[in-house]
Design an enzyme around this catalytic site. Structure first.
Site, short mmCIF file in Angstrom:
data_model
loop_
_atom_site.label_atom_id
_atom_site.label_comp_id
_atom_site.label_asym_id
_atom_site.label_seq_id
_atom_site.Cartn_x
_atom_site.Cartn_y
_atom_site.Cartn_z
N TYR A 58 0.81 -1.15 0.08
CA TYR A 58 -0.19 0.14 -0.31
C TYR A 58 0.90 1.37 -0.23
CZ TYR A 58 -5.04 -0.75 0.18
OH TYR A 58 -6.09 -1.04 -0.26
N GLU A 60 -0.44 4.80 -0.40
CA GLU A 60 -1.36 5.91 -0.71
C GLU A 60 -0.69 7.00 -0.34
OE1 GLU A 60 -4.93 5.55 1.32
OE2 GLU A 60 -5.81 3.79 0.35
N ASP A 204 -6.55 13.91 -24.66
CA ASP A 204 -6.41 12.39 -24.47
C ASP A 204 -5.75 11.77 -25.47
OD1 ASP A 204 -6.86 9.75 -24.24
OD2 ASP A 204 -9.10 9.87 -23.64
N THR A 230 -3.04 5.89 -22.05
CA THR A 230 -2.83 4.85 -21.55
C THR A 230 -1.49 4.36 -21.87
OG1 THR A 230 -4.17 4.21 -23.61
CG2 THR A 230 -5.40 4.15 -21.56
N LYS A 233 -1.45 1.02 -25.03
CA LYS A 233 -1.71 0.75 -26.59
C LYS A 233 -0.33 0.88 -27.39
CE LYS A 233 -6.41 2.61 -25.88
NZ LYS A 233 -6.53 3.37 -24.67
N ARG A 239 -1.22 -2.46 -18.68
CA ARG A 239 -2.59 -1.89 -18.65
C ARG A 239 -2.32 -0.63 -17.54
NH1 ARG A 239 -6.91 -2.77 -21.24
NH2 ARG A 239 -5.49 -4.31 -22.41
N1 DSN Z 1 -11.27 0.91 -25.31
C1 DSN Z 1 -10.22 1.80 -25.82
C2 DSN Z 1 -10.13 1.71 -27.34
O1 DSN Z 1 -10.25 0.53 -27.75
O2 DSN Z 1 -9.97 2.48 -28.14
C3 DSN Z 1 -10.37 3.29 -25.37
O3 DSN Z 1 -10.56 3.20 -24.06
#
Ligand code: DSN
Length: 417
Positions: A58, A60, A204, A230, A233, A239
């Site tokens: 933990y 925090e 984003d 994110t 990707k 993730r």
């Molecule tokens: N679910 C993602 C995508 O496939 O683009 C976006 O959050």
């Protein structure tokens, strides 16, 4: 003699049922081609980091200011991840704790907006994201979103329309970024529009972040108040999410994320983020991202030659958006036929789509994962032929199984990491 702790047994022995799920997912990824634009194959190093003892801790708070003792080791992981990401992107501050892109976005809104504030963002039906104002998402529930879209003829964002809507709406924030937009986004123009109307500018960049890191896509960081992405990707990490922001927003954003949106950070994932950011700082990352983009362009060219219509006619990034009406099939049925042929894609709304989101007229196809496996332009041509063939024989499961067998043989030559 010390007895081994009963919890030290390997997964295979301790819980064969769960072990098998891991094995089956490895097989699924190995034996088919992953063409979902938002997915990738992590390196072994990234996966190892996620299975370290840091999952037990933990923490925090933030490095040096935690609500728990014993954080001296995990602090090193978070400091390293922050240092590395700021070497990649020239931002003034980074927060690597978001569990996901949605939570990163939530923290930005919570830090910079009041409930009910007007926000201008890309329409979900034109390629935007749930967290950009979908009525059932927290974003659409707490803030007043208005959408901008793409020009129906060109499939491109019409910056004049964005400017006109911004002048009329006077939003508190303008959001740029999309989940299914195959073209480069001009963040400089967006920034200029935001300044003109006195709005905050938030980007984003979840989809193109890896291309931005490799300088193959315009960089939003100099133009935006805050940028999220994110890590799993095109960045090819674990993730999770990350926020970059200007110094002036640092305190508000950090406290909006914790304690505002999240509790304890996932320190094993933060360690894995540090590993993936280290990979992104290496020279092979630029070669990889260059190939991702070349492969997407080749896929677009091959599909066009096979008679597919593509939204915007091509791509500048890692994905193409196919208008399945050009082959008289819905997105849902195309996704199913390709699945039976060993090709994983997702159905996707296209601009002006008359179908419902569970049906759609489009599919989104991306190259990040297949490029990680080592595929280049010639292999991409083969993928386009399989896509075309699978859609053509969609009613014939025997023929689809034959394609699946070919895909399976091909995949053996390109093991996943
Ligand atoms: N679910 C993602 C995508 O496939 O683009 C976006 O959050």
């Amino acid at each position: 003699m010390t007895q081994p702790n009963p919890g030290s047994r390997p997964l295979q022995e301790a819980d064969p049922e769960c072990y098998q799920i891991g094995v089956d997912e490895f097989r699924r990824e190995s034996e088919g081609l992953e063409l979902i634009a938002s997915e990738n194959h992590t390196s072994r190093a990234v996966r190892e980091a996620m299975s370290t003892y840091l999952t037990n801790k933990y923490a925090e708070g933030y490095p040096g200011a935690r609500y728990y003792g014993g954080c001296e080791v995990v602090d090193r992981a978070e400091d390293l991840a922050r240092k590395r990401i700021l070497q990649i992107f020239a931002a003034q501050h980074a927060n690597v704790q978001p569990h996901s892109g949605a939570q990163a976005n939530q923290a930005v809104y919570q830090a910079l907006l009041q409930h009910g504030d007007p926000v201008l963002a890309m329409d979900l039906n034109h390629g935007g994201h749930l967290t950009h104002g979908h009525p059932k998402n927290f974003s659409g529930i707490f803030f007043k979103f208005t959408g901008y879209g793409v020009n129906p003829e060109t499939g491109l964002i019409d910056y004049d329309v964005v400017r006109a809507k911004a002048r009329e709406l006077r939003p508190r924030m303008i959001v740029a970024g999309a989940s299914a937009y195959p073209r480069a986004i001009d963040f400089a123009i967006f920034g200029e529009i935001a300044r003109e109307v006195g709005a905050l500018f938030f980007v984003d960049m979840a989809h193109p972040a890896g291309l931005v890191a490799a300088k193959l896509h315009p960089d939003p960081v100099p133009h935006a108040d805050a940028v999220t992405f994110t890590t799993h990707k095109t960045m090819r990490g674990p993730r999770g999410g990350t926020i970059l922001c200007r110094e002036e927003h640092k305190k508000k954003i950090d406290s909006a994320l914790f304690p505002g949106v999240q509790g304890g950070p996932l320190m094993h994932v933060i360690l894995a983020k540090a590993v993936s950011f280290g990979e992104a700082l290496g020279p092979s990352f630029i070669t990889y991202q260059t190939q991702v983009k070349k492969n997407a362009q080749r896929l677009a060219a091959s599909l066009l030659a096979l008679g597919f219509r593509l939204v915007s006619g091509g791509t500048d990034n890692h994905l193409v958006l196919i208008d399945c009406r050009s082959k008289s099939i819905t997105g849902r049925d195309a996704e199913l036929a390709l699945h039976k042929a060993g090709l994983t894609v997702n159905k996707n709304l296209i601009p002006g789509d008359p179908e419902k989101p569970m049906v759609t007229s489009g599919i989104r196809v991306g190259t990040p994962a297949v490029t990680t496996r080592g595929l280049k332009e010639n292999e991409i041509d083969q993928i386009a032929r399989w896509i075309d063939a699978a859609i053509a024989v969609r009613a014939d499961d025997t023929k689809l199984a034959k394609i699946r067998a070919e895909v399976g043989d091909f995949c053996r030559m390109y093991p996943i990491p």
